[in-house]
Write a protein that holds these residues in place. Structure first.
Motif, PDB file in Angstrom:
ATOM      1  N   SER A   1     -16.808 -77.937 -72.971  1.00 52.17           N
ATOM      2  CA  SER A   1     -17.454 -76.782 -73.594  1.00 52.17           C
ATOM      3  C   SER A   1     -16.827 -76.474 -74.944  1.00 52.17           C
ATOM      4  O   SER A   1     -17.527 -76.270 -75.947  1.00 52.17           O
ATOM      5  CB  SER A   1     -17.343 -75.570 -72.670  1.00 52.17           C
TER       6      SER A   1
ATOM      7  N   VAL B   1     -26.657 -82.312 -67.367  1.00 55.58           N
ATOM      8  CA  VAL B   1     -26.264 -80.920 -67.110  1.00 55.58           C
ATOM      9  C   VAL B   1     -25.629 -80.792 -65.731  1.00 55.58           C
ATOM     10  O   VAL B   1     -24.599 -80.130 -65.552  1.00 55.58           O
ATOM     11  CB  VAL B   1     -27.487 -79.989 -67.234  1.00 55.58           C
ATOM     12  N   GLU B   2     -26.245 -81.445 -64.743  1.00 58.88           N
ATOM     13  CA  GLU B   2     -25.697 -81.417 -63.384  1.00 58.88           C
ATOM     14  C   GLU B   2     -24.301 -82.027 -63.353  1.00 58.88           C
ATOM     15  O   GLU B   2     -23.389 -81.516 -62.692  1.00 58.88           O
ATOM     16  CB  GLU B   2     -26.622 -82.184 -62.429  1.00 58.88           C
TER      17      GLU B   2
ATOM     18  N   ARG C   1     -31.491 -85.596 -69.085  1.00 59.83           N
ATOM     19  CA  ARG C   1     -30.844 -84.362 -69.515  1.00 59.83           C
ATOM     20  C   ARG C   1     -30.439 -83.517 -68.309  1.00 59.83           C
ATOM     21  O   ARG C   1     -29.364 -82.918 -68.297  1.00 59.83           O
ATOM     22  CB  ARG C   1     -31.780 -83.582 -70.436  1.00 59.83           C
TER      23      ARG C   1
ATOM     24  N   ASN D   1     -21.750 -79.649 -64.827  1.00 64.16           N
ATOM     25  CA  ASN D   1     -21.490 -78.538 -63.907  1.00 64.16           C
ATOM     26  C   ASN D   1     -20.609 -78.942 -62.728  1.00 64.16           C
ATOM     27  O   ASN D   1     -19.970 -78.077 -62.111  1.00 64.16           O
ATOM     28  CB  ASN D   1     -22.807 -77.968 -63.384  1.00 64.16           C
TER      29      ASN D   1
END
Length: 210
Positions: free
Chosen positions: A169, A154-155, A150, A158
């Motif tokens: 998004s 997320v990294e 996870r 980003n």
């Protein structure tokens, strides 16, 4: 659920699992020396995977093209130490930019997780199996692996180019469809689809690198 693409209807899959459980009840033989929980889990998982296999609609050629894109992205990220531009990915694949964008259009609907990631596919080791062992709850190390995956995801999000971050998004967090996203960005629906496919390839490449 963490392993499945958004297109899978969870209620349908649960129903299939219940059928697998019923089959386990009728076929279980305690004389074989196997605990019922173990036997039933295998039958339920098998029933669910059969259902997923029947619904795995993305063609083999499209899947290969998606993997080619992932591999190109991974090579470029290693060389450039940054997210490669669209034109650089096209060049790495030996394609013109319009040809590459056409390829992205052909893999429209690509998912972060494929059926082969659950079953082994054609690769020696499905990369998600390194993070999501079958018995997650019983193994603290497995829980740590889930957290690592996870965090890597997320990294990866980003580090996507800004426009691709916006697409992801709007699509996944705000449940906007392609037409709505296209209106916000001022581009065509097909262009949004291309950006989505490219974002998925970047994320899968990053997860493989972990």
């Amino acid at each position: 659920m963490a392993r499945l693409p958004a297109s899978v209807d969870i209620d349908d899959l649960i129903q299939v699992g219940m059928i697998g459980l019923n089959e386990a009840l009728t076929r279980y033989d305690p004389a074989q020396g196997v605990q019922f929980e173990t036997f039933a889990s295998q039958r339920i998982r098998g029933a669910m995977l059969d259902e997923l296999r029947d619904g795995d609609w993305l063609s083999r050629s499209s899947r290969k093209q998606q993997k080619d894109i992932e591999a190109a992205v991974q090579r470029l990220e290693q060389r450039l130490q940054r997210a490669p531009r669209e034109s650089e990915i096209a060049l790495e694949l030996g394609l013109s930019l319009p040809e590459y964008q056409e390829m992205l259009g052909r893999v429209r609907g690509s998912q972060l997780v494929y059926l082969e990631d659950l079953t082994g596919g054609t690769e020696d080791e499905p990369f998600l199996d390194r993070f999501l062992p079958a018995d997650e709850g019983a193994n603290p190390q497995a829980q740590l692996s889930v957290q690592r995956m996870r965090a890597a995801l997320v990294e990866g999000i980003n580090k996507l180019p800004e426009r691709e971050q916006h697409v992801m998004s709007m699509y996944y967090e705000h449940d906007m469809n392609l037409k709505e996203i296209a209106a916000v960005l001022g581009v065509t629906e097909s262009r949004v689809s291309q950006l989505h496919s490219q974002s998925i390839a970047r994320l899968r490449a990053r997860l493989r690198a972990h």
